[in-house]
Design a protein around this motif. Structure first.
Motif, PDB file in Angstrom:
ATOM      1  N   LYS A   1      32.107  29.576  43.929  1.00  0.00           N
ATOM      2  CA  LYS A   1      30.928  29.537  44.785  1.00  0.00           C
ATOM      3  C   LYS A   1      31.092  30.657  45.809  1.00  0.00           C
ATOM      4  CE  LYS A   1      29.866  24.661  44.284  1.00  0.00           C
ATOM      5  NZ  LYS A   1      28.712  24.828  43.467  1.00  0.00           N
ATOM      6  N   VAL A   2      30.057  31.475  45.925  1.00  0.00           N
ATOM      7  CA  VAL A   2      30.099  32.622  46.824  1.00  0.00           C
ATOM      8  C   VAL A   2      29.099  32.397  47.943  1.00  0.00           C
ATOM      9  CG1 VAL A   2      29.722  35.110  46.997  1.00  0.00           C
ATOM     10  CG2 VAL A   2      30.730  34.153  44.937  1.00  0.00           C
ATOM     11  N   GLU A   3      29.559  32.586  49.191  1.00  0.00           N
ATOM     12  CA  GLU A   3      28.674  32.466  50.346  1.00  0.00           C
ATOM     13  C   GLU A   3      28.084  33.821  50.657  1.00  0.00           C
ATOM     14  OE1 GLU A   3      29.708  30.860  54.120  1.00  0.00           O
ATOM     15  OE2 GLU A   3      30.185  28.919  53.252  1.00  0.00           O
TER      16      GLU A   3
ATOM     17  N   ARG B   1      21.122  32.569  58.127  1.00  0.00           N
ATOM     18  CA  ARG B   1      21.612  31.374  57.436  1.00  0.00           C
ATOM     19  C   ARG B   1      22.533  31.779  56.304  1.00  0.00           C
ATOM     20  NH1 ARG B   1      16.348  27.503  56.756  1.00  0.00           N
ATOM     21  NH2 ARG B   1      15.870  27.369  58.961  1.00  0.00           N
ATOM     22  N   ARG B   2      23.429  30.906  55.980  1.00  0.00           N
ATOM     23  CA  ARG B   2      24.348  31.127  54.875  1.00  0.00           C
ATOM     24  C   ARG B   2      23.820  30.401  53.650  1.00  0.00           C
ATOM     25  NH1 ARG B   2      27.653  34.999  55.800  1.00  0.00           N
ATOM     26  NH2 ARG B   2      29.683  34.648  56.680  1.00  0.00           N
ATOM     27  N   LYS B   3      23.905  31.061  52.503  1.00  0.00           N
ATOM     28  CA  LYS B   3      23.538  30.377  51.267  1.00  0.00           C
ATOM     29  C   LYS B   3      24.686  30.539  50.280  1.00  0.00           C
ATOM     30  CE  LYS B   3      20.954  34.121  49.063  1.00  0.00           C
ATOM     31  NZ  LYS B   3      19.737  34.484  48.393  1.00  0.00           N
ATOM     32  N   THR B   4      24.802  29.575  49.402  1.00  0.00           N
ATOM     33  CA  THR B   4      25.883  29.561  48.428  1.00  0.00           C
ATOM     34  C   THR B   4      25.301  29.709  47.030  1.00  0.00           C
ATOM     35  OG1 THR B   4      27.126  28.070  49.861  1.00  0.00           O
ATOM     36  CG2 THR B   4      27.843  28.210  47.590  1.00  0.00           C
ATOM     37  N   ARG B   5      25.941  30.537  46.230  1.00  0.00           N
ATOM     38  CA  ARG B   5      25.518  30.701  44.835  1.00  0.00           C
ATOM     39  C   ARG B   5      26.732  30.549  43.926  1.00  0.00           C
ATOM     40  NH1 ARG B   5      26.922  35.902  42.830  1.00  0.00           N
ATOM     41  NH2 ARG B   5      27.274  37.405  44.488  1.00  0.00           N
ATOM     42  N   ASN B   6      26.494  30.085  42.716  1.00  0.00           N
ATOM     43  CA  ASN B   6      27.548  29.990  41.712  1.00  0.00           C
ATOM     44  C   ASN B   6      27.721  31.358  41.068  1.00  0.00           C
ATOM     45  OD1 ASN B   6      27.922  27.222  42.095  1.00  0.00           O
ATOM     46  ND2 ASN B   6      26.279  26.732  40.684  1.00  0.00           N
ATOM     47  N   ASP B   7      28.963  31.722  40.800  1.00  0.00           N
ATOM     48  CA  ASP B   7      29.251  33.024  40.222  1.00  0.00           C
ATOM     49  C   ASP B   7      30.522  32.913  39.375  1.00  0.00           C
ATOM     50  OD1 ASP B   7      29.132  35.726  39.657  1.00  0.00           O
ATOM     51  OD2 ASP B   7      29.064  36.364  41.740  1.00  0.00           O
ATOM     52  N   TYR B   8      30.829  33.995  38.690  1.00  0.00           N
ATOM     53  CA  TYR B   8      32.067  34.092  37.922  1.00  0.00           C
ATOM     54  C   TYR B   8      32.868  35.258  38.459  1.00  0.00           C
ATOM     55  CZ  TYR B   8      29.986  30.823  34.703  1.00  0.00           C
ATOM     56  OH  TYR B   8      29.420  29.706  34.168  1.00  0.00           O
ATOM     57  N   ARG B   9      34.142  34.997  38.769  1.00  0.00           N
ATOM     58  CA  ARG B   9      35.022  36.024  39.304  1.00  0.00           C
ATOM     59  C   ARG B   9      36.028  36.423  38.230  1.00  0.00           C
ATOM     60  NH1 ARG B   9      37.893  33.739  44.008  1.00  0.00           N
ATOM     61  NH2 ARG B   9      39.090  32.694  42.400  1.00  0.00           N
ATOM     62  N   LEU B  10      36.096  37.720  37.978  1.00  0.00           N
ATOM     63  CA  LEU B  10      37.103  38.270  37.078  1.00  0.00           C
ATOM     64  C   LEU B  10      38.233  38.824  37.929  1.00  0.00           C
ATOM     65  CD1 LEU B  10      34.765  40.250  34.677  1.00  0.00           C
ATOM     66  CD2 LEU B  10      36.001  38.161  34.130  1.00  0.00           C
ATOM     67  N   THR B  11      39.459  38.461  37.604  1.00  0.00           N
ATOM     68  CA  THR B  11      40.627  38.960  38.313  1.00  0.00           C
ATOM     69  C   THR B  11      41.547  39.626  37.308  1.00  0.00           C
ATOM     70  OG1 THR B  11      40.465  37.077  39.832  1.00  0.00           O
ATOM     71  CG2 THR B  11      42.525  38.329  39.852  1.00  0.00           C
ATOM     72  N   ALA B  12      41.863  40.901  37.561  1.00  0.00           N
ATOM     73  CA  ALA B  12      42.790  41.624  36.678  1.00  0.00           C
ATOM     74  C   ALA B  12      44.211  41.184  37.017  1.00  0.00           C
ATOM     75  CB  ALA B  12      42.639  43.128  36.864  1.00  0.00           C
ATOM     76  N   LEU B  13      44.901  40.596  36.047  1.00  0.00           N
ATOM     77  CA  LEU B  13      46.273  40.140  36.262  1.00  0.00           C
ATOM     78  C   LEU B  13      47.282  41.225  35.900  1.00  0.00           C
ATOM     79  CD1 LEU B  13      45.829  36.527  34.862  1.00  0.00           C
ATOM     80  CD2 LEU B  13      45.708  37.302  37.242  1.00  0.00           C
ATOM     81  N   TRP B  14      46.969  41.982  34.870  1.00  0.00           N
ATOM     82  CA  TRP B  14      47.775  43.149  34.487  1.00  0.00           C
ATOM     83  C   TRP B  14      46.892  44.104  33.709  1.00  0.00           C
ATOM     84  CZ3 TRP B  14      48.400  43.498  29.114  1.00  0.00           C
ATOM     85  CH2 TRP B  14      48.249  42.315  28.402  1.00  0.00           C
TER      86      TRP B  14
END
Length: 186
Positions: free
Chosen positions: A79-81, A88-101
């Motif tokens: 969830k991203v604010e 005002r703050r709003k929250t949205r659903n998202d997908y986070r990609l994290t590079a591990l290597w």
């Protein structure tokens, strides 16, 4: 009387045809079915073959999913604010990609596609993405930012995507011949 007889004959032939074609047909092949051996090819390459030599957005998605399967990238539902109207703050659903290597190019086409995918997402597109506070060393990208990047810097977005597709200057950078260093993303 002749009309009634013709109607009854027609109805009888219709019922007979329905009963005849409704029955179960025995298949001609009744041996044991053996599935094809899974391919070792990269999913993006298989998608390109499936789409008649066109590299589609689904191929990029397949590449990202392969990186997740390999453990090189982690995909998280988050969830991203964001700042909304009037502070005002709003929250949205998202997908986070994290590079591990990072995938190193070893000369085979699969490593080239994987390396190019990571470079496109984490080096090029992430550079234009808004900051969410958890980027750290730059190995984080939110999929919800992609549309904004395409609007903010459309030429760069398109250029990088075209390079990933291997369409720049008629070269097949990932899906065919060896990558040409003068057309790389850096």
């Amino acid at each position: 009387a002749a009309t009634m007889l013709a109607a009854l004959a027609s109805a009888g032939m219709g019922i007979r045809a329905t009963l005849r074609y409704r029955r179960r047909h025995k298949p001609h092949f009744d041996d044991k079915y053996f599935r094809d051996v899974p391919s070792e090819d990269h999913p993006a390459v298989l998608g390109t073959i499936y789409h008649d030599a066109s590299v589609t957005p689904e191929c990029l998605t397949a590449s990202l999913m392969r990186l997740c399967d390999m453990g090189a990238v982690r995909l998280d539902a988050v969830k991203v604010e964001e700042k909304g109207l009037l502070g005002r703050r709003k929250t949205r659903n998202d997908y986070r990609l994290t590079a591990l290597w990072r995938v190193q190019q070893t000369g085979d086409s699969a490593s080239k596609v994987d390396n190019m995918t990571q470079r496109v997402v984490f080096d090029d597109w992430a550079r234009y993405a808004p900051r969410h506070g958890d980027e750290g060393d730059g190995g984080v990208f939110y999929m919800g930012d992609l549309e904004g990047i395409a609007k903010k810097v459309p030429e760069r977005y398109s250029s990088v995507y075209d390079k990933w597709q291997g369409a720049r200057h008629g070269r097949k950078l990932c899906f065919g011949s060896a990558a040409d260093p003068k057309h790389s993303l850096r």
